[in-house]
Design a protein around this motif. Structure first.
Motif, PDB file in Angstrom:
ATOM      1  N   GLY A  14       0.845  -1.256   0.082  1.00  0.00           N
ATOM      2  CA  GLY A  14       0.076  -0.089   0.140  1.00  0.00           C
ATOM      3  C   GLY A  14       0.968   1.288   0.095  1.00  0.00           C
ATOM      4  N   PHE A  15       0.226   2.436   0.151  1.00  0.00           N
ATOM      5  CA  PHE A  15       0.924   3.552   0.185  1.00  0.00           C
ATOM      6  C   PHE A  15       0.170   4.454   1.305  1.00  0.00           C
ATOM      7  N   VAL A  16       0.941   5.795   1.364  1.00  0.00           N
ATOM      8  CA  VAL A  16       0.199   6.562   2.476  1.00  0.00           C
ATOM      9  C   VAL A  16      -0.125   7.834   1.621  1.00  0.00           C
ATOM     10  N   LEU A  17      -1.625   8.154   1.749  1.00  0.00           N
ATOM     11  CA  LEU A  17      -1.876   9.515   1.070  1.00  0.00           C
ATOM     12  C   LEU A  17      -1.902  10.595   2.143  1.00  0.00           C
ATOM     13  N   THR A  28      -4.401   0.580   0.825  1.00  0.00           N
ATOM     14  CA  THR A  28      -3.831  -0.850   0.029  1.00  0.00           C
ATOM     15  C   THR A  28      -4.683  -1.019  -1.209  1.00  0.00           C
ATOM     16  N   VAL A  29      -4.312  -1.930  -1.809  1.00  0.00           N
ATOM     17  CA  VAL A  29      -4.848  -2.191  -3.297  1.00  0.00           C
ATOM     18  C   VAL A  29      -6.607  -2.699  -2.957  1.00  0.00           C
ATOM     19  N   ARG A  30      -6.486  -3.404  -1.739  1.00  0.00           N
ATOM     20  CA  ARG A  30      -7.844  -3.926  -1.442  1.00  0.00           C
ATOM     21  C   ARG A  30      -8.659  -2.606  -1.200  1.00  0.00           C
ATOM     22  N   ASP A  31      -8.042  -1.757  -0.551  1.00  0.00           N
ATOM     23  CA  ASP A  31      -8.922  -0.306  -0.208  1.00  0.00           C
ATOM     24  C   ASP A  31      -9.268   0.542  -1.577  1.00  0.00           C
ATOM     25  N   LEU A  32      -8.482   0.260  -2.356  1.00  0.00           N
ATOM     26  CA  LEU A  32      -8.775   0.624  -3.705  1.00  0.00           C
ATOM     27  C   LEU A  32      -9.968   0.230  -4.544  1.00  0.00           C
ATOM     28  N   ASP A 123      -2.239  -6.638  -5.540  1.00  0.00           N
ATOM     29  CA  ASP A 123      -2.214  -6.815  -3.940  1.00  0.00           C
ATOM     30  C   ASP A 123      -0.758  -6.999  -3.234  1.00  0.00           C
ATOM     31  N   GLY A 124      -0.020  -7.807  -3.738  1.00  0.00           N
ATOM     32  CA  GLY A 124       1.323  -7.931  -3.165  1.00  0.00           C
ATOM     33  C   GLY A 124       2.455  -6.996  -3.655  1.00  0.00           C
ATOM     34  N   SER A 125       2.435  -6.501  -4.857  1.00  0.00           N
ATOM     35  CA  SER A 125       3.329  -5.330  -5.241  1.00  0.00           C
ATOM     36  C   SER A 125       3.008  -4.001  -5.266  1.00  0.00           C
ATOM     37  N   GLY A 126       1.499  -3.755  -5.014  1.00  0.00           N
ATOM     38  CA  GLY A 126       1.310  -2.283  -4.701  1.00  0.00           C
ATOM     39  C   GLY A 126       0.637  -1.695  -6.105  1.00  0.00           C
ATOM     40  N   PRO A 127      -0.502  -0.591  -6.064  1.00  0.00           N
ATOM     41  CA  PRO A 127      -0.866  -0.125  -7.011  1.00  0.00           C
ATOM     42  C   PRO A 127      -0.099   0.549  -7.826  1.00  0.00           C
ATOM     43  N   SER A 142       5.115   2.092 -10.458  1.00  0.00           N
ATOM     44  CA  SER A 142       4.942   0.962 -10.091  1.00  0.00           C
ATOM     45  C   SER A 142       5.267   0.838  -8.665  1.00  0.00           C
ATOM     46  N   GLY A 143       4.216   0.113  -7.891  1.00  0.00           N
ATOM     47  CA  GLY A 143       4.395  -0.096  -6.533  1.00  0.00           C
ATOM     48  C   GLY A 143       4.497   1.320  -5.871  1.00  0.00           C
ATOM     49  N   ILE A 144       3.236   1.982  -6.038  1.00  0.00           N
ATOM     50  CA  ILE A 144       3.246   3.302  -5.313  1.00  0.00           C
ATOM     51  C   ILE A 144       3.182   3.089  -3.746  1.00  0.00           C
ATOM     52  N   THR A 145       4.214   4.012  -3.310  1.00  0.00           N
ATOM     53  CA  THR A 145       4.375   3.967  -1.679  1.00  0.00           C
ATOM     54  C   THR A 145       3.997   5.258  -1.059  1.00  0.00           C
ATOM     55  N   ALA A 146       3.732   6.290  -1.836  1.00  0.00           N
ATOM     56  CA  ALA A 146       3.072   7.455  -1.266  1.00  0.00           C
ATOM     57  C   ALA A 146       2.640   8.399  -2.440  1.00  0.00           C
ATOM     58  N   ILE A 147       1.710   8.940  -2.052  1.00  0.00           N
ATOM     59  CA  ILE A 147       0.849  10.144  -2.946  1.00  0.00           C
ATOM     60  C   ILE A 147       0.707  11.344  -2.085  1.00  0.00           C
ATOM     61  N   ARG A 148       1.353  12.700  -2.379  1.00  0.00           N
ATOM     62  CA  ARG A 148       1.051  13.717  -1.463  1.00  0.00           C
ATOM     63  C   ARG A 148       0.568  14.663  -2.145  1.00  0.00           C
ATOM     64  N   VAL A 149      -0.409  15.399  -1.658  1.00  0.00           N
ATOM     65  CA  VAL A 149      -1.162  16.521  -2.512  1.00  0.00           C
ATOM     66  C   VAL A 149      -0.805  17.884  -1.609  1.00  0.00           C
ATOM     67  N   ASP A 150      -0.358  18.647  -2.576  1.00  0.00           N
ATOM     68  CA  ASP A 150       0.296  20.052  -1.887  1.00  0.00           C
ATOM     69  C   ASP A 150      -0.221  21.239  -2.585  1.00  0.00           C
TER      70      ASP A 150
END
Length: 159
Positions: A14-17, A28-32, A123-127, A142-150
């Motif tokens: 998953g990643f941190v928004l 996580t992918v499941r959340d998406l 699910d295993g490799s990330g969105p 690939s494999g998003i770890t973070a999305i930041r909105v600024d």
């Protein structure tokens, strides 16, 4: 005869928004998959490996970010146009988008947070960040770890 050792379920990548949001969260992918899933058939022209064809499924980035409550100033009609979006992958690759690119009132780009590629769950490799309108896949993450909105970008300083 020994009993087989149970295999643990795959770790959910998953990643941190985060950023200028009312509801930052880990996802996580499941959340998406809770959002409506859209499909995009994409052909990326790669300089080193030729044209690649894939089918991606996932929610629109715009829908996911709107659910997180971007901190737009309601007193400023076009305030959302100053917001930037930075997406980071597990390999350190980054892509920068503007809110105007994904907003249906402006660029209306159908950017996906892919939960599947060619029918295979991520699910295993990330969105993955998918920009179907891009000819080259350089902004594909690939494999998003973070999305930041600024939303702190105020434009160029006055001369």
């Amino acid at each position: 005869m020994t009993a087989p050792v149970p295999v643990p379920p795959p770790q959910l990548a998953g990643f941190v928004l985060s950023g200028d949001l009312a509801r930052p969260a880990p996802l996580t992918v499941r959340d998406l998959r809770a959002w409506p899933q859209h499909e995009a058939r994409v052909s990326f022209e790669c300089a080193t490996s030729g044209t690649r064809h894939h089918r991606f499924e996932g929610p629109l980035l715009h829908e996911v970010l709107c659910a997180a409550g971007p901190a737009f100033d309601p007193a400023r009609r076009k305030d959302r146009l100053r917001f930037l979006i930075v997406v980071t992958g597990a390999d350190g690759h980054h892509a920068l988008l503007s809110w105007g690119e994904i907003d249906p009132d402006f660029g209306r780009a159908a950017v996906l947070l892919a939960t599947r590629i060619d029918g295979t769950p991520l699910d295993g490799s990330g969105p993955q960040l998918v920009l179907p309108q891009d000819r080259c896949g350089a902004r594909h993450i690939s494999g998003i770890t973070a999305i930041r909105v600024d939303g702190r970008y105020a434009g160029a300083p006055a001369a």
